[in-house]
Design an enzyme around this catalytic site. Structure first.
Site, short mmCIF file in Angstrom:
data_model
loop_
_atom_site.label_atom_id
_atom_site.label_comp_id
_atom_site.label_asym_id
_atom_site.label_seq_id
_atom_site.Cartn_x
_atom_site.Cartn_y
_atom_site.Cartn_z
N ARG A 19 0.84 -1.12 0.02
CA ARG A 19 -0.21 -0.01 0.01
C ARG A 19 0.68 1.36 0.11
O ARG A 19 0.16 2.37 0.01
CB ARG A 19 -0.92 0.07 1.18
CG ARG A 19 -2.17 -1.11 1.12
CD ARG A 19 -2.66 -1.44 2.46
NE ARG A 19 -3.68 -2.56 2.27
CZ ARG A 19 -3.38 -3.85 2.31
NH1 ARG A 19 -2.17 -4.12 2.71
NH2 ARG A 19 -4.03 -4.90 1.99
N HIS A 37 -0.46 -15.50 7.23
CA HIS A 37 -0.96 -15.13 5.99
C HIS A 37 -0.47 -16.36 4.87
O HIS A 37 -0.64 -16.39 3.67
CB HIS A 37 -0.80 -14.18 5.39
CG HIS A 37 -1.71 -12.85 5.96
ND1 HIS A 37 -1.34 -11.47 5.64
CD2 HIS A 37 -2.64 -12.95 6.91
CE1 HIS A 37 -2.35 -10.74 6.48
NE2 HIS A 37 -3.06 -11.39 7.11
N CYS A 66 -8.63 -30.95 -3.74
CA CYS A 66 -8.66 -32.21 -2.70
C CYS A 66 -7.97 -31.62 -1.76
O CYS A 66 -7.63 -32.58 -0.76
CB CYS A 66 -8.09 -33.29 -3.33
SG CYS A 66 -6.39 -33.14 -4.09
N SER A 120 1.00 -1.44 7.41
CA SER A 120 0.13 -0.16 7.65
C SER A 120 -1.01 -0.61 8.68
O SER A 120 -1.86 0.11 8.79
CB SER A 120 -0.35 -0.01 6.35
OG SER A 120 -1.24 -1.08 5.76
P1 NAD Z 1 -11.11 -9.73 5.40
O1 NAD Z 1 -11.80 -8.40 5.47
O2 NAD Z 1 -11.34 -10.62 4.32
O3 NAD Z 1 -10.74 -10.32 6.72
C1 NAD Z 1 -9.61 -11.11 6.97
C2 NAD Z 1 -9.83 -12.64 7.03
O4 NAD Z 1 -9.63 -13.09 8.36
C3 NAD Z 1 -11.33 -13.04 6.62
O5 NAD Z 1 -11.26 -13.85 5.64
C4 NAD Z 1 -11.77 -13.49 7.95
O6 NAD Z 1 -12.61 -14.47 7.83
C5 NAD Z 1 -10.49 -13.93 8.68
N1 NAD Z 1 -10.77 -13.79 10.01
C6 NAD Z 1 -11.33 -12.86 10.83
N2 NAD Z 1 -11.38 -13.19 12.10
C7 NAD Z 1 -10.43 -14.32 12.36
C8 NAD Z 1 -10.11 -15.05 13.27
N3 NAD Z 1 -10.32 -14.63 14.63
N4 NAD Z 1 -9.26 -16.09 13.00
C9 NAD Z 1 -9.07 -16.41 11.77
N5 NAD Z 1 -9.44 -15.91 10.79
C10 NAD Z 1 -10.16 -14.72 11.05
O7 NAD Z 1 -9.35 -8.97 5.02
P2 NAD Z 1 -9.17 -8.72 3.59
O8 NAD Z 1 -8.34 -7.63 3.63
O9 NAD Z 1 -10.00 -9.27 2.82
O10 NAD Z 1 -7.72 -10.02 3.23
C11 NAD Z 1 -8.04 -11.51 4.14
C12 NAD Z 1 -6.96 -12.01 4.16
O11 NAD Z 1 -6.23 -12.65 2.99
C13 NAD Z 1 -6.02 -11.04 4.97
O12 NAD Z 1 -5.33 -12.07 5.94
C14 NAD Z 1 -4.98 -10.85 3.85
O13 NAD Z 1 -3.65 -10.41 4.46
C15 NAD Z 1 -4.57 -11.97 2.99
N6 NAD Z 1 -4.17 -11.89 1.76
C16 NAD Z 1 -2.89 -12.22 1.59
C17 NAD Z 1 -2.26 -12.28 0.41
C18 NAD Z 1 -1.05 -12.97 0.00
O14 NAD Z 1 -0.79 -12.58 -0.93
N7 NAD Z 1 -0.58 -13.41 1.03
C19 NAD Z 1 -2.92 -11.28 -0.56
C20 NAD Z 1 -4.22 -10.75 -0.34
C21 NAD Z 1 -4.75 -10.96 0.78
N1 APR Z 2 10.92 -0.17 6.62
C1 APR Z 2 9.87 0.05 7.52
N2 APR Z 2 8.60 0.31 7.00
C2 APR Z 2 8.43 0.09 5.60
C3 APR Z 2 9.50 -0.28 4.83
C4 APR Z 2 10.84 -0.42 5.42
N3 APR Z 2 12.06 -0.46 4.52
N4 APR Z 2 9.12 -0.16 3.44
C5 APR Z 2 7.77 -0.22 3.66
N5 APR Z 2 7.61 0.14 4.87
C6 APR Z 2 5.88 0.36 5.28
C7 APR Z 2 5.08 1.08 4.51
O1 APR Z 2 5.21 2.56 4.76
C8 APR Z 2 3.81 0.65 4.90
O2 APR Z 2 3.07 1.36 5.84
O3 APR Z 2 5.58 -0.72 5.43
C9 APR Z 2 4.20 -0.60 5.45
C10 APR Z 2 3.67 -1.87 4.64
O4 APR Z 2 2.07 -1.98 4.52
P1 APR Z 2 1.37 -2.67 3.54
O5 APR Z 2 1.81 -2.38 2.18
O6 APR Z 2 -0.25 -2.33 3.88
O7 APR Z 2 1.60 -4.18 3.78
P2 APR Z 2 0.99 -4.98 4.95
O8 APR Z 2 0.64 -4.05 6.16
O9 APR Z 2 1.85 -6.27 5.40
O10 APR Z 2 -0.27 -5.59 4.46
C11 APR Z 2 -1.16 -6.55 5.08
O11 APR Z 2 -2.41 -7.25 3.19
O12 APR Z 2 -2.70 -7.61 1.03
C12 APR Z 2 -2.59 -8.12 2.07
O13 APR Z 2 -1.68 -10.31 2.44
C13 APR Z 2 -1.43 -8.97 2.20
O14 APR Z 2 -0.21 -9.50 4.18
C14 APR Z 2 -0.57 -8.30 3.37
C15 APR Z 2 -1.55 -7.62 4.25
#
Ligand code: NAD
Ligand code: APR
Length: 240
Positions: free
Chosen positions: A34, A117, A128, A185
């Protein structure tokens, strides 16, 4: 002032948990989501990283994840990852709960890592649920058992988080004296609720302000790698 205070809190804490996000990996060359250079600036996460994308836009889903998986072969943990692993070995950190799926904390030597995650380093069949070969996923082959679609073991938008990792993170953070949040974030539920459940102090180290900064006892705006290096030097010289 902030890093000296954090160094002192790390020394005083008998139970420190670190919670990391994508910002922990940007200094290893992996974009975050983000900030201005993040993944979600150009791509709508729902179209590539969601259950819907897996079921209805598999080519796009597959391209997004296979690109990230292939990139991992050239990615190394940076000094910040290595310092957190060193702090675990010296008893300064109990565990790292991470939203990251890149495996860099483990590659740096951290042993107690909770992948909230999931991970893109392994794949399974969506049909499956059997584990599958990464080569079969990268070659876009169907599941050899049921012919279903292969997918990485990450939590997709709309999926539940892995229960064991979630419950263990909750238990560790609840009893922590100090929770150090690094590089996130805090915009994604339910991980963004974790810092508020601890009875201890909470500190955040992030490159930019987050909407949750005001709830923290200590806020440091800076780069994870460089800042952790400075704190480590204070701890090593006893200058805290
Ligand atoms: P969301 O609004 O879908 O809610 C987060 C997820 O967590 C939901 O599916 C919900 O069912 C689950 N949840 C809520 N309470 C929980 C609990 N107590 N225990 C376990 N699970 C619970 O959030 P979102 O922004 O749509 O993202 C869903 C998830 O997918 C997040 O964890 C996000 O980080 C993850 N994600 C991962 C990737 C990746 O590349 N790893 C990419 C995108 C999103
Ligand atoms: N040092 C410290 N902070 C940093 C650095 C750095 N080198 N580089 C980036 N950041 C900060 C950015 O300013 C930003 O606020 O890290 C934060 C990253 O926030 P996001 O991009 O939102 O990533 P994250 O919070 O991990 O997202 C949560 O969203 O899409 C899903 O599954 C995905 O696990 C991810 C979840």
């Amino acid at each position: 002032m902030g890093i000296k205070q954090l160094a002192r809190w790390l020394q005083e804490s008998g139970y420190t948990v670190v919670l990391t996000g994508a910002g922990m990996s940007t200094e290893s060359g992996i974009p975050d989501f983000r900030s201005k250079s993040g993944w979600w600036r150009n791509i709508d996460p729902g179209t590539v990283a969601s259950i819907e994308a897996l079921e209805r836009h598999y080519p796009l889903f597959h391209e997004f994840y296979s690109t990230r998986i292939k990139a991992l072969s050239t990615i190394q943990p940076h000094q910040g990852h290595l310092i957190l692993a060193d702090w675990e070995r010296h008893g300064l950190v109990r565990c790292v709960a991470t939203q990251n799926v890149d495996g860099l904390h483990q590659a740096a030597g951290s042993e107690n890592v909770l992948e909230l995650h999931g991970s893109i380093r392994s794949v399974r069949c969506q049909g499956c649920d059997n584990p599958a070969l990464m080569d079969d996923f990268l070659a876009k082959k169907p599941c050899p058992t049921c012919g279903g679609r292969l997918r990485p073991n990450v939590v997709l938008f709309g999926e539940m988080l892995p229960e064991d990792a979630w419950n263990e993170a909750l238990a560790n953070i609840t009893r922590a004296d100090l929770v150090l949040v690094i590089g996130t974030s805090l915009q994604v539920y339910p991980v963004n609720q974790l810092p508020s459940v601890t009875r201890g102090r909470i500190a955040i180290l992030n490159a930019e302000a987050t909407d949750m900064d005001s709830m923290f006892d200590l806020v440091i705006h800076g780069k994870a790698g460089q800042t952790l290096k400075s704190i480590d030097e204070l701890l090593k010289t006893g200058n805290t």
